[in-house]
Design a protein around this motif. Structure first.
Motif, mmCIF file in Angstrom:
data_model
loop_
_atom_site.group_PDB
_atom_site.id
_atom_site.type_symbol
_atom_site.label_atom_id
_atom_site.label_comp_id
_atom_site.label_asym_id
_atom_site.label_seq_id
_atom_site.Cartn_x
_atom_site.Cartn_y
_atom_site.Cartn_z
ATOM 1 N N TYR A 193 28.644 45.118 44.631
ATOM 2 C CA TYR A 193 29.708 45.860 45.393
ATOM 3 C C TYR A 193 29.940 45.146 46.502
ATOM 4 C CZ TYR A 193 29.803 49.903 42.032
ATOM 5 O OH TYR A 193 29.938 50.722 41.149
ATOM 6 N N ALA A 194 28.815 45.177 47.272
ATOM 7 C CA ALA A 194 28.717 44.417 48.667
ATOM 8 C C ALA A 194 29.446 43.241 48.796
ATOM 9 C CB ALA A 194 27.464 44.190 49.333
ATOM 10 N N GLN A 195 29.271 42.262 47.718
ATOM 11 C CA GLN A 195 29.844 41.016 47.820
ATOM 12 C C GLN A 195 31.170 41.106 47.501
ATOM 13 O OE1 GLN A 195 28.433 38.402 44.375
ATOM 14 N NE2 GLN A 195 29.904 36.863 44.874
ATOM 15 N N TRP A 196 31.769 42.103 46.723
ATOM 16 C CA TRP A 196 33.156 42.416 46.400
ATOM 17 C C TRP A 196 33.822 42.623 47.587
ATOM 18 C CZ3 TRP A 196 37.567 41.945 43.414
ATOM 19 C CH2 TRP A 196 38.343 42.720 43.486
ATOM 20 N N GLN A 197 33.173 43.539 48.256
ATOM 21 C CA GLN A 197 34.127 44.084 49.366
ATOM 22 C C GLN A 197 34.267 42.947 50.421
ATOM 23 O OE1 GLN A 197 35.421 46.848 50.096
ATOM 24 N NE2 GLN A 197 34.572 48.422 48.711
ATOM 25 N N LYS A 198 33.271 42.013 50.612
ATOM 26 C CA LYS A 198 33.281 40.969 51.420
ATOM 27 C C LYS A 198 34.346 39.990 51.172
ATOM 28 C CE LYS A 198 28.564 41.399 53.408
ATOM 29 N NZ LYS A 198 27.267 40.700 53.262
ATOM 30 N N THR A 199 34.480 39.638 49.633
ATOM 31 C CA THR A 199 35.087 38.376 49.331
ATOM 32 C C THR A 199 36.317 38.665 48.619
ATOM 33 O OG1 THR A 199 33.750 38.403 47.184
ATOM 34 C CG2 THR A 199 32.897 37.251 49.157
ATOM 35 N N TYR A 200 36.660 39.800 48.468
ATOM 36 C CA TYR A 200 37.952 40.156 47.363
ATOM 37 C C TYR A 200 39.163 39.510 47.986
ATOM 38 C CZ TYR A 200 39.751 44.142 49.670
ATOM 39 O OH TYR A 200 40.229 45.272 50.779
ATOM 40 N N GLU A 201 39.333 39.576 49.290
ATOM 41 C CA GLU A 201 40.737 39.290 50.174
ATOM 42 C C GLU A 201 40.661 37.962 50.180
ATOM 43 O OE1 GLU A 201 40.509 41.008 54.131
ATOM 44 O OE2 GLU A 201 40.514 43.340 53.147
ATOM 45 N N SER A 202 39.542 37.006 50.062
ATOM 46 C CA SER A 202 39.739 35.569 50.203
ATOM 47 C C SER A 202 39.735 34.913 48.807
ATOM 48 C CB SER A 202 38.551 35.139 51.069
ATOM 49 O OG SER A 202 37.173 35.583 50.445
ATOM 50 N N LEU A 203 39.411 35.719 47.754
ATOM 51 C CA LEU A 203 39.570 35.154 46.293
ATOM 52 C C LEU A 203 40.837 34.311 46.059
ATOM 53 C CD1 LEU A 203 37.966 37.848 44.001
ATOM 54 C CD2 LEU A 203 36.831 35.565 44.870
ATOM 55 N N SER A 204 41.964 34.721 46.756
ATOM 56 C CA SER A 204 43.301 34.107 46.410
ATOM 57 C C SER A 204 44.190 34.201 47.695
ATOM 58 C CB SER A 204 43.712 34.362 45.171
ATOM 59 O OG SER A 204 45.283 33.880 45.028
ATOM 60 N N ASP A 205 45.228 33.600 47.657
ATOM 61 C CA ASP A 205 45.982 33.715 48.584
ATOM 62 C C ASP A 205 46.856 34.995 48.601
ATOM 63 O OD1 ASP A 205 45.201 31.442 50.133
ATOM 64 O OD2 ASP A 205 46.997 30.244 49.123
ATOM 65 N N MET A 206 47.512 35.777 49.379
ATOM 66 C CA MET A 206 48.346 36.951 49.291
ATOM 67 C C MET A 206 47.863 38.210 48.812
ATOM 68 S SD MET A 206 51.933 34.856 48.085
ATOM 69 C CE MET A 206 52.452 33.430 49.222
ATOM 70 N N VAL A 207 46.380 38.414 48.876
ATOM 71 C CA VAL A 207 45.858 39.616 48.558
ATOM 72 C C VAL A 207 45.952 40.504 49.836
ATOM 73 C CG1 VAL A 207 43.625 40.868 48.038
ATOM 74 C CG2 VAL A 207 44.050 38.311 47.291
#
Length: 405
Positions: A193-207
């Protein structure tokens, strides 16, 4: 229901005395409880007719037994939530099966004894055939309904990877009717969960920043929403998978979700509506089939007794209820000893045909009531054959030993 043996012996003075000796020995030794089994006087007919009926009744007996067990199993399946009350619906003429057998009386109104035996057997065969036809059609319709309902219910169980999401998500969880934006559903392990919150915005452009929301959980993972531009959807899926985040394919269709919910409601309603009538039909027709089965047993005793003992018709049928399973060997020895004067060979190899057992407890135990018939039948006096020493006729029923099921 207990185990029963149905025996027949000639009705002359010597054999009636033998029956009295049998009753005395079995009573004193607590081997069995014995009662007379009344069978009316039927029109005998010819030898060929009796021999044909003997074979036909054997097949009809097996068919009736199979039908009763299938009906009992259907009651078990229909009463899936009330299995403790199944026995209350497996009655014969309103009484428990043991009471019906021990107090059996031939139904003259339904099966007139004045009719030829062939007609009586034909009436029983047609009755059972009609019950089987109705059983197939009624249970098939209910089974299809039940299967469809179970399939829908299964979709609502399981983990987030397999279960339906229509009862979890809502319209507010999605960006709908947008030419550029789309909302995805992502399954994230609880440990990440913590990893998701930290990284989901940077997994791709335009999130879209701060667009994620936890909307459901199971024991292993959580279901998150995330909104992004449509044109980067595939890139986001690849990058998410590399981080062990799984995008669950789902398209929010309000009409389809409403249809699923309405289908579930309809199936539940249909099942409830069919349950009562089907259970009542099974209860009534199980009783009818069981009663017919015991009448078939009575007919078998009559036909076999006439074939073995000859004319004029003079025999006594007795119902034995062994007091305990361990006493059956001793009981058979007593019968062999008491009736040995009839025929030495017969005393050693007695006809053994199933009578009745508890269909409720044996519905899932095929192979109950094995039928073993003597390899020969003597030509009795008065029916075109030579006089022979009559043989005792024994029809028994066994209750199966408890299994692992």
């Amino acid at each position: 229901m207990s185990e029963f043996w149905l025996i027949s012996a000639p009705g002359d003075k010597e054999n009636l005395q033998a029956l009295e000796r049998m009753n005395s020995v079995t009573s004193k030794s607590n081997l069995s409880h014995n009662t007379k089994f009344a069978i009316p006087d039927f029109k005998v007919g010819t030898l060929d007719t009796l021999v044909g009926l003997s074979d036909e009744l054997g097949k009809l007996d097996t068919f009736a037994e199979s039908l009763i067990k299938r009906m009992a199993q259907s009651v078990v399946e229909v009463m899936e939530d009330s299995k403790g009350k199944v026995h209350e619906n497996l009655l014969a003429n309103g009484v428990d099966l043991t009471s019906f057998v021990t107090h059996f009386e031939w139904d003259m109104a339904k099966y007139p004894a004045k009719q030829p035996l062939v007609s009586v057997v034909d009436t029983l065969a047609k009755q059972l055939a009609q019950i089987e036809t109705d059983l197939k059609s009624r249970t098939a319709a209910y089974s299809i309904l039940k299967a469809n309902l179970e399939n829908l219910e299964k979709k609502s169980t399981g983990n987030l990877f397999t279960r339906t999401l229509s009862d979890i998500v809502s319209k507010e969880d999605f960006v709908l009717d947008s030419e550029y934006l789309i909302t995805l559903l992502v399954i994230v392990p609880k440990s990440s969960y913590a990893q998701w919150q930290k990284t989901y915005e940077s997994l791709s452009d335009m999130v879209v920043p701060r667009s994620t929301k936890l909307i459901a959980e199971d024991n292993e993972a959580g279901l998150f929403t995330v909104t992004l531009f449509r044109k980067v959807t595939e890139d986001f899926k690849v990058k998410a998978k590399e981080s062990k985040f799984i995008v669950r394919e789902f398209y929010y269709d309000e009409k389809e979700i409403r249809r699923e919910r309405e289908e579930m409601t309809r199936l539940l309603s249909d099942k409830k509506q069919q349950y009562g009538p089907l259970l009542r039909w099974l209860k009534v027709n199980f009783s009818e089939a069981f009663i017919a089965w015991i009448h078939i047993k009575a007919l078998r005793v009559f036909v076999e007794s006439v074939l073995r003992y000859g004319l004029p018709v003079n025999f006594q049928a007795v119902l034995l209820q062994p007091q305990k399973k361990s006493a059956t060997k001793r009981l058979r020895e007593v019968l062999n000893s008491v009736f040995r004067h009839l025929d030495e060979v017969a005393a050693a190899s007695i006809l053994d045909v199933g009578l009745c057992g508890n269909p409720w407890t044996t519905a899932q135990q095929p192979g109950l009531f094995p039928v073993r018939v003597l390899p020969h039948r003597p030509q009795p006096p008065g029916l075109g054959g030579q006089p022979v020493s009559p043989q005792p006729t024994l029809l028994t029923a066994r209750r199966p030993s408890p299994s692992g099921s």
